[in-house]
Design a protein around this motif. Structure first.
Motif, PDB file in Angstrom:
ATOM      1  N   PRO A 450       0.809  -1.227   0.000  1.00 49.81           N
ATOM      2  CA  PRO A 450       0.000   0.000   0.000  1.00 49.81           C
ATOM      3  C   PRO A 450       0.837   1.270   0.000  1.00 49.81           C
ATOM      4  O   PRO A 450       0.401   2.296  -0.519  1.00 49.81           O
ATOM      5  CB  PRO A 450      -0.849  -0.121   1.270  1.00 49.81           C
ATOM      6  N   VAL A 451       2.047   1.222   0.584  1.00 54.21           N
ATOM      7  CA  VAL A 451       2.935   2.380   0.533  1.00 54.21           C
ATOM      8  C   VAL A 451       3.313   2.664  -0.922  1.00 54.21           C
ATOM      9  O   VAL A 451       3.293   3.812  -1.383  1.00 54.21           O
ATOM     10  CB  VAL A 451       4.195   2.145   1.390  1.00 54.21           C
ATOM     11  N   ALA A 452       3.638   1.597  -1.654  1.00 53.39           N
ATOM     12  CA  ALA A 452       3.953   1.752  -3.075  1.00 53.39           C
ATOM     13  C   ALA A 452       2.742   2.240  -3.859  1.00 53.39           C
ATOM     14  O   ALA A 452       2.858   3.073  -4.774  1.00 53.39           O
ATOM     15  CB  ALA A 452       4.455   0.428  -3.639  1.00 53.39           C
ATOM     16  N   ALA A 453       1.554   1.733  -3.483  1.00 48.30           N
ATOM     17  CA  ALA A 453       0.333   2.159  -4.180  1.00 48.30           C
ATOM     18  C   ALA A 453       0.090   3.649  -3.989  1.00 48.30           C
ATOM     19  O   ALA A 453      -0.320   4.346  -4.926  1.00 48.30           O
ATOM     20  CB  ALA A 453      -0.861   1.352  -3.683  1.00 48.30           C
ATOM     21  N   LEU A 454       0.338   4.152  -2.788  1.00 50.15           N
ATOM     22  CA  LEU A 454       0.169   5.580  -2.544  1.00 50.15           C
ATOM     23  C   LEU A 454       1.181   6.380  -3.355  1.00 50.15           C
ATOM     24  O   LEU A 454       0.838   7.410  -3.953  1.00 50.15           O
ATOM     25  CB  LEU A 454       0.323   5.881  -1.053  1.00 50.15           C
ATOM     26  N   ALA A 455       2.422   5.931  -3.372  1.00 51.37           N
ATOM     27  CA  ALA A 455       3.456   6.638  -4.134  1.00 51.37           C
ATOM     28  C   ALA A 455       3.156   6.647  -5.623  1.00 51.37           C
ATOM     29  O   ALA A 455       3.480   7.612  -6.327  1.00 51.37           O
ATOM     30  CB  ALA A 455       4.815   6.001  -3.868  1.00 51.37           C
ATOM     31  N   LEU A 456       2.529   5.582  -6.096  1.00 50.99           N
ATOM     32  CA  LEU A 456       2.245   5.448  -7.532  1.00 50.99           C
ATOM     33  C   LEU A 456       0.776   5.694  -7.852  1.00 50.99           C
ATOM     34  O   LEU A 456       0.293   5.277  -8.908  1.00 50.99           O
ATOM     35  CB  LEU A 456       2.643   4.040  -8.003  1.00 50.99           C
ATOM     36  N   LEU A 457       0.071   6.377  -6.957  1.00 53.47           N
ATOM     37  CA  LEU A 457      -1.377   6.518  -7.122  1.00 53.47           C
ATOM     38  C   LEU A 457      -1.746   7.160  -8.455  1.00 53.47           C
ATOM     39  O   LEU A 457      -2.668   6.714  -9.137  1.00 53.47           O
ATOM     40  CB  LEU A 457      -1.950   7.345  -5.970  1.00 53.47           C
ATOM     41  N   ARG A 458      -1.042   8.207  -8.847  1.00 53.23           N
ATOM     42  CA  ARG A 458      -1.384   8.873 -10.097  1.00 53.23           C
ATOM     43  C   ARG A 458      -1.211   7.929 -11.284  1.00 53.23           C
ATOM     44  O   ARG A 458      -2.031   7.916 -12.210  1.00 53.23           O
ATOM     45  CB  ARG A 458      -0.520  10.122 -10.284  1.00 53.23           C
ATOM     46  N   GLU A 459      -0.145   7.133 -11.242  1.00 53.44           N
ATOM     47  CA  GLU A 459       0.081   6.185 -12.334  1.00 53.44           C
ATOM     48  C   GLU A 459      -0.970   5.082 -12.339  1.00 53.44           C
ATOM     49  O   GLU A 459      -1.445   4.657 -13.403  1.00 53.44           O
ATOM     50  CB  GLU A 459       1.481   5.577 -12.216  1.00 53.44           C
ATOM     51  N   LEU A 460      -1.367   4.602 -11.151  1.00 51.87           N
ATOM     52  CA  LEU A 460      -2.385   3.566 -11.072  1.00 51.87           C
ATOM     53  C   LEU A 460      -3.730   4.063 -11.598  1.00 51.87           C
ATOM     54  O   LEU A 460      -4.421   3.369 -12.352  1.00 51.87           O
ATOM     55  CB  LEU A 460      -2.535   3.079  -9.625  1.00 51.87           C
ATOM     56  N   VAL A 461      -4.094   5.286 -11.193  1.00 49.17           N
ATOM     57  CA  VAL A 461      -5.348   5.862 -11.674  1.00 49.17           C
ATOM     58  C   VAL A 461      -5.283   6.052 -13.182  1.00 49.17           C
ATOM     59  O   VAL A 461      -6.245   5.763 -13.910  1.00 49.17           O
ATOM     60  CB  VAL A 461      -5.630   7.191 -10.949  1.00 49.17           C
ATOM     61  N   GLY A 462      -4.157   6.521 -13.677  1.00 45.43           N
ATOM     62  CA  GLY A 462      -3.999   6.693 -15.113  1.00 45.43           C
ATOM     63  C   GLY A 462      -4.118   5.383 -15.869  1.00 45.43           C
ATOM     64  O   GLY A 462      -4.691   5.328 -16.960  1.00 45.43           O
ATOM     65  N   PHE A 463      -3.609   4.301 -15.281  1.00 45.72           N
ATOM     66  CA  PHE A 463      -3.700   2.994 -15.931  1.00 45.72           C
ATOM     67  C   PHE A 463      -5.149   2.529 -16.001  1.00 45.72           C
ATOM     68  O   PHE A 463      -5.615   2.046 -17.048  1.00 45.72           O
ATOM     69  CB  PHE A 463      -2.865   1.965 -15.162  1.00 45.72           C
ATOM     70  N   PHE A 485      -8.719   5.465   1.399  1.00 48.78           N
ATOM     71  CA  PHE A 485      -8.529   4.015   1.310  1.00 48.78           C
ATOM     72  C   PHE A 485      -7.045   3.655   1.187  1.00 48.78           C
ATOM     73  O   PHE A 485      -6.472   2.930   1.997  1.00 48.78           O
ATOM     74  CB  PHE A 485      -9.363   3.574   0.106  1.00 48.78           C
ATOM     75  N   ILE A 486      -6.380   4.232   0.225  1.00 52.66           N
ATOM     76  CA  ILE A 486      -4.966   3.905   0.014  1.00 52.66           C
ATOM     77  C   ILE A 486      -4.085   4.559   1.066  1.00 52.66           C
ATOM     78  O   ILE A 486      -3.125   3.954   1.559  1.00 52.66           O
ATOM     79  CB  ILE A 486      -4.545   4.322  -1.412  1.00 52.66           C
ATOM     80  N   GLY A 487      -4.410   5.799   1.438  1.00 53.89           N
ATOM     81  CA  GLY A 487      -3.599   6.489   2.438  1.00 53.89           C
ATOM     82  C   GLY A 487      -3.612   5.798   3.784  1.00 53.89           C
ATOM     83  O   GLY A 487      -2.571   5.686   4.463  1.00 53.89           O
ATOM     84  N   THR A 488      -4.772   5.317   4.210  1.00 59.01           N
ATOM     85  CA  THR A 488      -4.873   4.618   5.491  1.00 59.01           C
ATOM     86  C   THR A 488      -4.057   3.339   5.494  1.00 59.01           C
ATOM     87  O   THR A 488      -3.308   3.050   6.428  1.00 59.01           O
ATOM     88  CB  THR A 488      -6.344   4.299   5.800  1.00 59.01           C
ATOM     89  N   ALA A 489      -4.191   2.563   4.427  1.00 59.95           N
ATOM     90  CA  ALA A 489      -3.434   1.319   4.343  1.00 59.95           C
ATOM     91  C   ALA A 489      -1.939   1.578   4.266  1.00 59.95           C
ATOM     92  O   ALA A 489      -1.138   0.836   4.828  1.00 59.95           O
ATOM     93  CB  ALA A 489      -3.894   0.513   3.143  1.00 59.95           C
ATOM     94  N   ALA A 490      -1.548   2.647   3.553  1.00 57.48           N
ATOM     95  CA  ALA A 490      -0.122   2.980   3.457  1.00 57.48           C
ATOM     96  C   ALA A 490       0.430   3.372   4.812  1.00 57.48           C
ATOM     97  O   ALA A 490       1.543   2.955   5.199  1.00 57.48           O
ATOM     98  CB  ALA A 490       0.072   4.117   2.459  1.00 57.48           C
ATOM     99  N   LEU A 491      -0.324   4.161   5.569  1.00 55.07           N
ATOM    100  CA  LEU A 491       0.124   4.557   6.907  1.00 55.07           C
ATOM    101  C   LEU A 491       0.247   3.339   7.810  1.00 55.07           C
ATOM    102  O   LEU A 491       1.250   3.173   8.525  1.00 55.07           O
ATOM    103  CB  LEU A 491      -0.862   5.565   7.507  1.00 55.07           C
ATOM    104  N   CYS A 492      -0.768   2.480   7.775  1.00 50.95           N
ATOM    105  CA  CYS A 492      -0.710   1.271   8.594  1.00 50.95           C
ATOM    106  C   CYS A 492       0.467   0.387   8.189  1.00 50.95           C
ATOM    107  O   CYS A 492       1.186  -0.146   9.042  1.00 50.95           O
ATOM    108  CB  CYS A 492      -2.019   0.490   8.464  1.00 50.95           C
ATOM    109  N   GLY A 493       0.676   0.235   6.885  1.00 49.95           N
ATOM    110  CA  GLY A 493       1.791  -0.572   6.425  1.00 49.95           C
ATOM    111  C   GLY A 493       3.125  -0.020   6.867  1.00 49.95           C
ATOM    112  O   GLY A 493       4.021  -0.769   7.295  1.00 49.95           O
ATOM    113  N   ALA A 494       3.285   1.316   6.773  1.00 48.25           N
ATOM    114  CA  ALA A 494       4.543   1.933   7.175  1.00 48.25           C
ATOM    115  C   ALA A 494       4.791   1.771   8.667  1.00 48.25           C
ATOM    116  O   ALA A 494       5.925   1.490   9.099  1.00 48.25           O
ATOM    117  CB  ALA A 494       4.536   3.411   6.794  1.00 48.25           C
TER     118      ALA A 494
END
Length: 522
Positions: A450-463, A485-494
């Motif tokens: 989820p940390v990676a998903a947050l960092a790549l959110l713009r690319e994921l949405v674009g895909f 959704f993604i921010g919460t999981a990224a924080l928890c993961g970190a």
């Protein structure tokens, strides 16, 4: 937000599916619902011309039931039949508490493209523009980083078949233009996603360039040209063309999250040619009459030729799978009548304009809620279509509400797993202290997803949305539940990674005190 959706009123199911797949993969999402700011009251500004088969009271009952079920803050509508304005009305309030009437000015986003196309077609009628001539015949500064850009024609701009696309030139993530001239010059390094004329790609810069064609050929600012040649002749006295920065006097809108409407400001981004029209339901009713009456305004004045109107409503022969015409598109869902329509989506406003050629009805919906997985304007417009066909409309929530609720459940699950991971981190570390540390690091990999998903959110949405993505702020305006959704999981993961790493280092140094009775959740 406008970058995400495709130009159709029926994208809700696809977006909901995309949300579910992301959620299942990352185990993420949302916070408890916030409170809506809007009251549910209706104004009385109404124009009515009786038409057999339409009951104005049924229209009011449907919209009142919809707003009660969804907490939709405010909207205005127009219904026309042939060359008659049948019914216009405003409902509810904006986020400042001001009542909405059928003369309340709202941005209509991509509905603006139909006006841009009409302006170009007026110049075609006058023999000043050839639709099949290269764009650089009229705009000398139009050039791309891709040499194939020299072959793009005016027709291909309007049909969205130029080969330009968000996948090749991510419009909203690029530096924004300040006027139509700079909107053209910022394309100098743009690449093409396809050979001109071979593929449909909905791309806002197509219409920014088309608006610049109008400026160059007419020798007048685009907004001035539209006022003098389109709005004024039709009698659209409350309609203007603005940038989002200039539109501070219009009704204030909302974003949707977890089934609630949250007051928000519209982000500042360039909207000239593709999105800039600000208008009212009463004015758009006159516009629909002009479309049905072969380019004649309500007072009988010929604004644009009948051939030009037919051209803007007719999809091109190639590519054969494109249903997009020129600022309008044909919509045939095998349920209900064929439509000639276009939707409009800003971050805090949405709109729909629909022509039903078989029955002669025209429908406008303008809502002060922004785009989401499925827009309020689209759902309301579907209901009004049903009413014009003598059917009982379904009163339902937009599918995005359910997608947000799913995301909320994933967020709570992510929070629970995060807390559990921290609480049991000592036991986890002690179990792995006797193993090579690289193996333990691998076991932390899922927490980093989820940390990676947050960092790549713009690319994921674009895909997911064929390259149509913006900034983090714009994505939050568009789909707040997804960002939470993604921010919460990224924080928890970190936090879990950090806690387990500290425990693991301590265990390797022999300073860990084993915990008793705890289960390992690795």
């Amino acid at each position: 937000m406008t970058p995400l959706p495709a130009p159709t009123t029926r994208t809700g199911v696809r977006r909901a599916c995309a949300a579910g797949l992301l959620g299942a993969a990352l185990l993420l999402s949302a916070v408890p619902p916030a409170q809506a700011a809007a009251a549910i009251t209706a104004t009385t500004t109404t124009t009515t011309t009786p038409v057999a088969g339409l009951d104005p009271a049924a229209v009011d009952r449907f919209i009142s039931a919809y707003r009660a079920k969804t907490s939709q803050p405010g909207l205005e509508i127009a219904l026309t039949h042939g060359d008659k304005v049948v019914y216009t009305k405003g409902y509810g309030e904006d986020s400042t508490g001001a009542h909405i009437t059928d003369t309340t000015r709202m941005p209509v986003a991509s509905l603006s493209k139909s006006f841009t196309a009409t302006a170009v077609m007026q110049l075609v009628d006058e023999g000043k523009v050839d639709l099949d001539a290269p764009v650089d015949h009229y705009v000398s500064d139009f050039r791309l980083g891709d040499p194939r850009g020299a072959d793009i024609t005016v027709r291909e701009l309007l049909n969205q078949t130029s080969g330009m696309a968000d996948s090749a030139f991510p419009d909203l993530r690029e530096p924004q233009a300040h006027d139509l001239k700079s909107a053209v010059t910022r394309l100098h390094g743009a690449q093409l996603a396809a050979e001109p004329g071979t593929e449909f790609n909905y791309h806002n810069p197509n219409y920014q360039v088309a608006a610049r064609v109008v400026e160059e050929v007419s020798g007048r600012p685009f907004a001035t040209y539209l006022h003098d040649h389109v709005f004024a002749p039709i009698g659209m006295d409350s309609t203007t063309v603005n940038t989002s920065r200039d539109a501070k006097d219009v009704t204030h809108g909302y974003v949707r999250a977890y089934g609630k409407a949250l007051a928000a400001d519209e982000p500042d981004w360039f909207i000239g040619g593709s999105h800039g029209v600000i208008t009212t339901a009463a004015d758009l009713a006159k516009w629909l009459v002009t479309q049905y009456d072969n380019g004649k305004a309500p007072d009988g004045r010929q604004v644009v030729s009948a051939d030009a109107v037919r051209t803007t409503h007719t999809p091109p022969a190639a590519p054969s799978d494109s249903e997009y015409a020129m600022g309008w598109q044909r919509e045939d869902y095998h349920k209900g009548p064929v439509r000639t329509a276009h939707n409009g989506e800003l971050f805090t406003y949405t709109a729909e304009q629909i022509l039903l050629p078989e029955s002669g009805w025209g429908i406008v919906v303008m809502s002060d809620t922004g785009l989401s997985v499925e827009n309020d304007s689209a759902v309301i417009a579907d209901g009004l279509v049903a009413l014009t066909q003598g059917q009982t409309p379904e009163v339902r929530r937009p599918s995005g509400v359910y997608a947000d609720w799913v995301l909320a459940a994933f967020t709570l699950l992510a929070l629970a797993l995060g807390v559990l991971g921290v609480v049991r981190s000592r036991r986890w570390a002690n179990r792995r202290a006797v193993r090579p540390i690289w193996r333990a690091a691998l076991r932390l990999g899922p927490c980093a997803l989820p940390v990676a998903a947050l960092a790549l959110l713009r690319e994921l949405v674009g895909f997911v949305f064929a390259g149509r993505s913006g900034t983090y702020s714009q994505i939050a305006h568009n789909w707040l539940a997804l960002v939470v959704f993604i921010g919460t999981a990224a924080l928890c993961g970190a936090v879990v990674i950090g806690t387990r790493t500290v425990r693991l280092v301590a265990a390797h140094r022999g300073r860990a005190v084993p915990a008793s009775g705890a289960l390992d959740i690795a």
